[in-house]
Design a protein around this motif. Structure first.
Motif, PDB file in Angstrom:
ATOM      1  N   ARG A 100       0.930  -1.210   0.236  1.00  0.00           N
ATOM      2  CA  ARG A 100      -0.035   0.030  -0.209  1.00  0.00           C
ATOM      3  C   ARG A 100       0.840   1.258  -0.227  1.00  0.00           C
ATOM      4  N   ALA A 101       1.948   1.107   0.695  1.00  0.00           N
ATOM      5  CA  ALA A 101       2.772   2.432   0.894  1.00  0.00           C
ATOM      6  C   ALA A 101       3.508   2.537  -0.467  1.00  0.00           C
ATOM      7  N   TRP A 102       3.949   1.351  -1.327  1.00  0.00           N
ATOM      8  CA  TRP A 102       4.705   1.583  -2.490  1.00  0.00           C
ATOM      9  C   TRP A 102       3.540   2.154  -3.481  1.00  0.00           C
ATOM     10  N   ILE A 103       2.605   1.809  -3.530  1.00  0.00           N
ATOM     11  CA  ILE A 103       1.402   2.402  -4.545  1.00  0.00           C
ATOM     12  C   ILE A 103       1.233   3.886  -4.157  1.00  0.00           C
ATOM     13  N   THR A 104       1.032   4.236  -2.980  1.00  0.00           N
ATOM     14  CA  THR A 104       1.023   5.556  -2.826  1.00  0.00           C
ATOM     15  C   THR A 104       2.286   6.330  -3.255  1.00  0.00           C
ATOM     16  N   PHE A 105       3.550   5.697  -3.026  1.00  0.00           N
ATOM     17  CA  PHE A 105       4.876   6.161  -3.201  1.00  0.00           C
ATOM     18  C   PHE A 105       4.770   6.488  -4.998  1.00  0.00           C
ATOM     19  N   ARG A 106       4.375   5.361  -5.669  1.00  0.00           N
ATOM     20  CA  ARG A 106       4.405   5.554  -7.059  1.00  0.00           C
ATOM     21  C   ARG A 106       3.596   6.545  -7.789  1.00  0.00           C
ATOM     22  N   ASP A 107       2.411   6.710  -7.215  1.00  0.00           N
ATOM     23  CA  ASP A 107       1.481   7.546  -7.638  1.00  0.00           C
ATOM     24  C   ASP A 107       1.937   8.905  -7.490  1.00  0.00           C
ATOM     25  N   ALA A 108       2.312   9.118  -6.221  1.00  0.00           N
ATOM     26  CA  ALA A 108       3.082  10.728  -5.764  1.00  0.00           C
ATOM     27  C   ALA A 108       4.176  10.713  -6.461  1.00  0.00           C
ATOM     28  N   HIS A 109       5.064  10.019  -6.584  1.00  0.00           N
ATOM     29  CA  HIS A 109       6.442  10.144  -7.532  1.00  0.00           C
ATOM     30  C   HIS A 109       6.068  10.634  -8.790  1.00  0.00           C
ATOM     31  N   CYS A 110       5.156   9.613  -9.536  1.00  0.00           N
ATOM     32  CA  CYS A 110       4.819  10.164 -11.091  1.00  0.00           C
ATOM     33  C   CYS A 110       4.017  11.490 -11.311  1.00  0.00           C
ATOM     34  N   ALA A 111       3.354  11.704 -10.049  1.00  0.00           N
ATOM     35  CA  ALA A 111       2.731  13.114 -10.135  1.00  0.00           C
ATOM     36  C   ALA A 111       3.615  14.377 -10.028  1.00  0.00           C
ATOM     37  N   ALA A 112       4.709  13.813  -9.206  1.00  0.00           N
ATOM     38  CA  ALA A 112       5.545  15.056  -8.963  1.00  0.00           C
ATOM     39  C   ALA A 112       6.514  15.253 -10.146  1.00  0.00           C
ATOM     40  N   THR A 113       7.039  14.191 -10.708  1.00  0.00           N
ATOM     41  CA  THR A 113       8.039  14.160 -11.742  1.00  0.00           C
ATOM     42  C   THR A 113       7.272  14.392 -13.403  1.00  0.00           C
ATOM     43  N   THR A 114       5.931  14.305 -13.218  1.00  0.00           N
ATOM     44  CA  THR A 114       5.285  14.702 -14.650  1.00  0.00           C
ATOM     45  C   THR A 114       4.613  16.172 -14.423  1.00  0.00           C
ATOM     46  N   GLY A 115       4.423  16.447 -13.249  1.00  0.00           N
ATOM     47  CA  GLY A 115       3.802  17.670 -12.946  1.00  0.00           C
ATOM     48  C   GLY A 115       2.212  17.717 -13.257  1.00  0.00           C
ATOM     49  N   PRO A 116       1.721  18.905 -13.043  1.00  0.00           N
ATOM     50  CA  PRO A 116       0.255  18.946 -13.386  1.00  0.00           C
ATOM     51  C   PRO A 116      -0.159  18.700 -14.591  1.00  0.00           C
ATOM     52  N   ARG A 117      -1.235  18.000 -15.153  1.00  0.00           N
ATOM     53  CA  ARG A 117      -1.819  17.965 -16.356  1.00  0.00           C
ATOM     54  C   ARG A 117      -2.105  18.991 -17.158  1.00  0.00           C
ATOM     55  N   GLU A 118      -2.595  20.121 -16.593  1.00  0.00           N
ATOM     56  CA  GLU A 118      -2.752  21.283 -17.371  1.00  0.00           C
ATOM     57  C   GLU A 118      -1.433  21.893 -17.623  1.00  0.00           C
ATOM     58  N   ILE A 119      -0.384  21.520 -17.194  1.00  0.00           N
ATOM     59  CA  ILE A 119       0.817  22.233 -17.543  1.00  0.00           C
ATOM     60  C   ILE A 119       1.491  21.239 -18.726  1.00  0.00           C
ATOM     61  N   GLY A 120       1.617  19.985 -18.535  1.00  0.00           N
ATOM     62  CA  GLY A 120       2.066  19.083 -19.200  1.00  0.00           C
ATOM     63  C   GLY A 120       1.618  19.084 -20.911  1.00  0.00           C
ATOM     64  N   GLY A 121       0.453  19.612 -21.095  1.00  0.00           N
ATOM     65  CA  GLY A 121      -0.080  19.328 -22.397  1.00  0.00           C
ATOM     66  C   GLY A 121      -0.238  18.169 -23.018  1.00  0.00           C
ATOM     67  N   SER A 122      -0.417  17.930 -24.215  1.00  0.00           N
ATOM     68  CA  SER A 122      -0.813  16.858 -24.904  1.00  0.00           C
ATOM     69  C   SER A 122       0.180  15.589 -24.646  1.00  0.00           C
ATOM     70  N   MET A 123       1.474  15.721 -24.134  1.00  0.00           N
ATOM     71  CA  MET A 123       2.351  14.620 -23.921  1.00  0.00           C
ATOM     72  C   MET A 123       2.339  14.255 -22.441  1.00  0.00           C
ATOM     73  N   TRP A 124       1.584  14.888 -21.472  1.00  0.00           N
ATOM     74  CA  TRP A 124       1.503  14.579 -20.306  1.00  0.00           C
ATOM     75  C   TRP A 124       0.965  13.233 -20.021  1.00  0.00           C
ATOM     76  N   PRO A 125      -0.149  12.501 -20.694  1.00  0.00           N
ATOM     77  CA  PRO A 125      -0.270  11.370 -20.621  1.00  0.00           C
ATOM     78  C   PRO A 125       0.604  10.304 -20.745  1.00  0.00           C
ATOM     79  N   LEU A 126       1.386  10.466 -21.752  1.00  0.00           N
ATOM     80  CA  LEU A 126       2.333   9.694 -22.280  1.00  0.00           C
ATOM     81  C   LEU A 126       3.563   9.702 -21.409  1.00  0.00           C
ATOM     82  N   MET A 127       3.920  10.850 -20.825  1.00  0.00           N
ATOM     83  CA  MET A 127       5.007  10.830 -19.727  1.00  0.00           C
ATOM     84  C   MET A 127       4.571  10.153 -18.411  1.00  0.00           C
ATOM     85  N   HIS A 128       3.479  10.477 -18.031  1.00  0.00           N
ATOM     86  CA  HIS A 128       2.756   9.887 -16.654  1.00  0.00           C
ATOM     87  C   HIS A 128       2.496   8.363 -16.703  1.00  0.00           C
ATOM     88  N   ASN A 129       2.052   8.121 -17.827  1.00  0.00           N
ATOM     89  CA  ASN A 129       1.725   6.469 -18.056  1.00  0.00           C
ATOM     90  C   ASN A 129       3.238   5.825 -18.097  1.00  0.00           C
TER      91      ASN A 129
END
Length: 151
Positions: A100-129
């Motif tokens: 459970r801690a790992w899932i929380t870490f994974r989601d938080a880490h990817c959110a931190a490294t890819t930034g908010p969706r509205e700033i990432g533009g059309s490439m954001w889903p590719l980077m986040h996924n």
């Protein structure tokens, strides 16, 4: 990931309600099947950003299915085998807390490294996924090594 799921919910023709699927693996498999219904997307010859986003989501779902299968094996091992081998009845509980801690870490880490969706533009889903897929594949390997340490 939520925005990616919303994107695909809008893009996919009406089909089975994956929310009604029983179990995380079944839900992921349902979402993967739904994503395959998006017409005209061949992940071998992806050319547009939208196609790359769809294919990256498919890659993540495939990785998540594999991880959840590895998790099921590891959890079963912790409940049955590990207690017999190591003599520790609390091992499953610790493994569950760690997962459970790992899932929380994974989601938080990817959110931190890819930034908010509205700033990432059309490439954001590719980077986040891509981030979710990479970390999920690493975790799958860890879970498999937990059950079979010599592999």
């Amino acid at each position: 990931m939520i925005l990616t799921a919303i994107f695909f919910a809008q893009a996919v023709a009406s089909g089975p309600d994956c929310g009604k699927a029983v179990g995380i693996i079944a839900q992921d498999q349902c979402r993967l099947a739904e994503s395959l219904k998006v017409r005209g997307v061949d992940c071998e010859t992806q050319r547009t950003q939208s196609e790359m986003n769809i294919c990256s989501y498919r890659d993540f779902l495939s990785a998540d299915i594999a991880m959840n299968q590895a998790w099921s094996r590891a959890a079963g091992f912790a409940k049955r085998g590990a207690t017999e081998v190591l003599g520790d009845p609390k091992e499953h509980g610790r493994l569950l807390v760690a997962q459970r801690a790992w899932i929380t870490f994974r989601d938080a880490h990817c959110a931190a490294t890819t930034g908010p969706r509205e700033i990432g533009g059309s490439m954001w889903p590719l980077m986040h996924n891509g981030c979710l897929t990479e970390l999920t594949q690493e975790r799958t390997k860890q879970l498999r090594e937990y059950v079979e340490p010599n592999n």
